[in-house]
Enzyme design. Structure first.
Site, PDB file in Angstrom:
ATOM      1  N   GLU A   1     -30.777  15.479  31.779  1.00 41.74           N
ATOM      2  CA  GLU A   1     -29.924  14.569  32.558  1.00 41.74           C
ATOM      3  C   GLU A   1     -30.684  13.274  32.819  1.00 41.74           C
ATOM      4  O   GLU A   1     -30.293  12.473  33.670  1.00 41.74           O
ATOM      5  CB  GLU A   1     -29.519  15.211  33.881  1.00 41.74           C
ATOM      6  CG  GLU A   1     -30.716  15.684  34.685  1.00 41.74           C
ATOM      7  CD  GLU A   1     -30.456  15.834  36.187  1.00 41.74           C
ATOM      8  OE1 GLU A   1     -29.767  14.984  36.751  1.00 41.74           O
ATOM      9  OE2 GLU A   1     -30.977  16.809  36.755  1.00 41.74           O
TER      10      GLU A   1
ATOM     11  N   CYS B   1     -29.102  19.947  35.877  1.00 40.49           N
ATOM     12  CA  CYS B   1     -30.203  20.807  35.421  1.00 40.49           C
ATOM     13  C   CYS B   1     -29.744  21.933  34.517  1.00 40.49           C
ATOM     14  O   CYS B   1     -30.533  22.810  34.170  1.00 40.49           O
ATOM     15  CB  CYS B   1     -30.913  21.403  36.628  1.00 40.49           C
ATOM     16  SG  CYS B   1     -31.698  20.132  37.585  1.00 40.49           S
TER      17      CYS B   1
ATOM     18  N   HIS C   1     -33.330  28.643  39.147  1.00 38.58           N
ATOM     19  CA  HIS C   1     -33.397  27.187  39.206  1.00 38.58           C
ATOM     20  C   HIS C   1     -33.924  26.825  40.596  1.00 38.58           C
ATOM     21  O   HIS C   1     -33.457  27.377  41.586  1.00 38.58           O
ATOM     22  CB  HIS C   1     -32.007  26.590  39.005  1.00 38.58           C
ATOM     23  CG  HIS C   1     -31.931  25.163  39.442  1.00 38.58           C
ATOM     24  ND1 HIS C   1     -32.619  24.162  38.801  1.00 38.58           N
ATOM     25  CD2 HIS C   1     -31.292  24.582  40.484  1.00 38.58           C
ATOM     26  CE1 HIS C   1     -32.387  23.021  39.410  1.00 38.58           C
ATOM     27  NE2 HIS C   1     -31.587  23.243  40.434  1.00 38.58           N
TER      28      HIS C   1
END
Lengths: 455, 455
Positions: free
Chosen positions: A135, A169, A304
């Site tokens: 990103e 992400c 994450h």
């Protein structure tokens, strides 16, 4: 939310315990089963094939890159004038790596891919797919993947599928799924896939700044892997939310609604875990196993990690889910019982199931799992993979600590220079790790030129 | 280069000849073969499956969206003060569609996906994957895909894999490949995949402006399709080039080196065609057919169309490739012989092979092929697909012609407003086609709100 899925400390400790070793990977099956098809010229006939998917598709090798400098969060607390413990205890953060003005998403990915291929002693033409999840957009059209094709130039191999994939992400996870699907599909030509996940996460001064980070991971994907992606069980949850996004295209900084993002993360975790459990229980039932799936069926969990504290809370959240889903929950079993599974030592990694939760704001999330191969003997694929990561702590220790004043100065420099043309990044390249690619120059037409520090 | 792969006029003519018809698609196989796996709790066992890939994976249905307004290129030549024929003969362009300030990439994709699902009478929970290929980036982190999840809200279906894929005009092709791979992989859960390709291509005033365009296509992907992706033959070529790119993130306009881009396009075409031929000839040899593949083995060709003239040249280029590759070329056979294959009428589409060349600057390119099902009877999947596209000409004819002055004014308006916050796009929405989604408002936090014109 910005970083790719991060590993819990425990997983890193496991890898750390094993010593570094380089090894050649055996060539992939260059005669693709995919090509054993019937075909004709006069009329176009149906292609049929009865071969099964290749065995044990997953991650064969891993390479990790992080910047050579970091700032201590304890010092950042003082510098920012916030109460002691806000970043270190409240967010669970310790040290934050960050990039100098010499690095951009292209240089990070060049470094990690070259390192993977060199250390695995692969030939560049043994790669049939290369995909980047990021990103960190520095060009709205030209994929990072195309920049990486420079590495293939001498080999003459240009038949390399895959481009860039983006949603916060989650891009790296989507790329991993795509690559594994490719290996199982008729498109597979017997060569390896390389999945690259990379991001430079920087925030404007303020609350979110200590949750930044930067790094890249390259994964070699193919059959007969020591980390096997478990089939048919992943749970996905996607939603339209503005929790973290990057609408100001000229800035490196995102818009963040921190509280909303935490709510979304937990909601996605609940949903994904619920779907995952449903799917795996359905598989079990087909082979006569009738029991609920619980957190204890994962021997390790990867999350994450927007910030470390959120991961600790997530483990609790999953236990709560188990409790709510149980028809007759044993309230006597104790709060910490579920955590027993996390007390494994290195040797016990073999044969275990690793759950992985990936979250990308916006939002896209998946819970999936990997099965670790049983064979952990010296020289086994698992041994090789772990050995290759055994230098992580040494490399982390070799980073340079930078005071918060200098960190703030470098952030300011990035703000002011990251989109200049006719520009040569300032400062010394000596702090970069050997073998690191860096941005050498941006010409008057925005074209970026990279060079590599000697090994 | 900007547009997704465009069809040659001939293909459009074929579709035009068939009358419009709506139809319900039968539900996909909701019991996925992928889940017939063995599994265990105590130890984690290998999942094995011997099922073959589903039959005839490809495109089941198609939906096309283009803006309701266009500018005549003849008029644009006069307005721009260039010699007559520069755009119309030199580039082969006729009319250029463009978006008003009410439209952005999200609204285009909302429209085309909703139209696909409604006209195919699909339920939203029959979709297990949705992926968007675009280079029209209005947020560096949040995928267009997540915005599309609004459409699924009432169904409660959030388990929808896939995010956004980017490299210039190649994103849509990569998404199509990814989705087809997914259907053939163990990840497939028996539901449909939807592939969305969309872009708004606008250029600064000057040479490149007449090569702009805007539109979106949604494809329903699954097994037993009337347009089957041929297996194991696609040829790919990827390279690091700065021929067309978008490094100025705050602008909608790209940097373009037109001459370089044409060279790259042809080089990629040569490479992809060479690999494609090698692969298909190798398949033929395995079943005892020993002849070179030539352009005549394609009954139709689809090309990515930066501008129409380039596609005419590309056909010649492929014939030249055939000539160069032939061991003893028949120089008597005449230049136009190879073009016979393009003289098909509608009925002859059945059973044919359609070649497709996709090019995305930067660069990523692939040549692949689709086989058209044999069954063209009324009610067959092929008949349904073609019927659904039969209104294309009527819809094109229903567009509003806008004089170049107004076109230039709207372009200027886009330049000035496309990244404003606290902003409501100006002008009337009455010119939008019924059922079109449009941007209603951007709030002070860059969050975008969309609304739909009644059907």
């Amino acid at each position: 939310m910005f970083r790719l899925f991060s590993q819990t400390r425990r997983c890193l400790q496991v890898k750390r315990a094993l010593k570094r070793q380089e090894w050649p990977l055996r060539p992939a099956h260059l005669t693709a089963a995919a090509q054993q098809a019937s075909f004709s010229t006069a009329s176009v006939e149906h292609l049929s094939r009865s071969d099964s998917w290749p065995k044990d598709v997953g991650i064969l090798a891993l390479e990790v890159y992080f910047p050579s400098q970091y700032v201590e969060q304890v010092e950042l607390e003082k510098y920012d004038g916030v109460e002691a413990g806000k970043y270190t205890l409240g967010l669970g953060q310790k040290q934050m790596g960050f990039c100098s003005a010499h690095e951009d998403i292209n240089s990070l990915c060049l470094t990690v891919v070259q390192r993977l291929v060199e250390r695995s002693r692969l030939s560049w033409d043994s790669i049939g797919r290369l995909e980047v999840g990021t990103e960190t957009i520095i060009d709205k059209s030209k994929a990072v993947k195309t920049v990486l094709m420079q590495l293939f130039q001498d080999s003459g191999n240009t038949d390399v599928e895959g481009i860039d994939t983006t949603n916060a992400c989650y891009g790296g996870t989507a790329s991993l799924f795509n690559s594994a699907d490719w290996v199982e599909s008729s498109s597979w030509d017997g060569r390896y896939a390389v999945v690259v996940c990379g991001d430079i996460a920087v925030y404007a001064t303020g609350n979110a700044r200590p949750t930044g980070g930067a790094g890249a991971v390259a994964m070699l994907v193919g059959p007969e892997a020591p980390l096997v992606l478990e089939r048919g069980v992943r749970g996905t949850h996607m939603e339209h939310v503005y929790d973290f996004y990057k609408p100001d295209l000229a800035s490196e900084y995102p818009m963040v609604d921190g509280q909303l993002s935490i709510q979304c993360y937990f909601r996605a975790l609940d949903q994904c875990y619920s779907i995952y459990r449903k799917k795996i229980q359905s598989q079990w039932q087909k082979v006569g196993v009738d029991k609920p799936f619980t957190l204890e069926d994962f021997q390790f969990m990867i999350f994450h990690t927007p910030f470390c504290k959120l991961v600790q809370k997530s483990v609790g959240r999953m236990m709560l889910n188990d409790f709510l889903a149980a028809p007759n929950p044993d309230t006597q079993s104790g709060l910490y019982k579920g955590l027993q599974a996390f007390r494994y030592s290195a040797q016990q990694l073999a044969g275990s199931r690793i759950g992985a939760f990936s979250y990308g704001s916006g939002l896209a999330a998946s819970l999936f799992s990997m099965r670790v191969s049983q064979d952990a003997a010296p020289g086994s694929p698992l041994d090789k993979l772990l050995s290759s990561l055994s230098d992580l702590q040494t490399r982390l220790d070799a980073r340079k600590q930078v005071p918060p004043e200098e960190f703030a100065e470098i952030m300011k420099q990035r703000e002011e220079t990251h989109h200049l043309v006719n520009h040569t990044p300032q400062g010394s390249k000596d702090d970069l790790f050997p073998g690191t690619w860096y941005l050498e120059r941006v010409d008057d037409k925005h074209r970026r030129q990279y060079a590599r520090r000697p090994l």
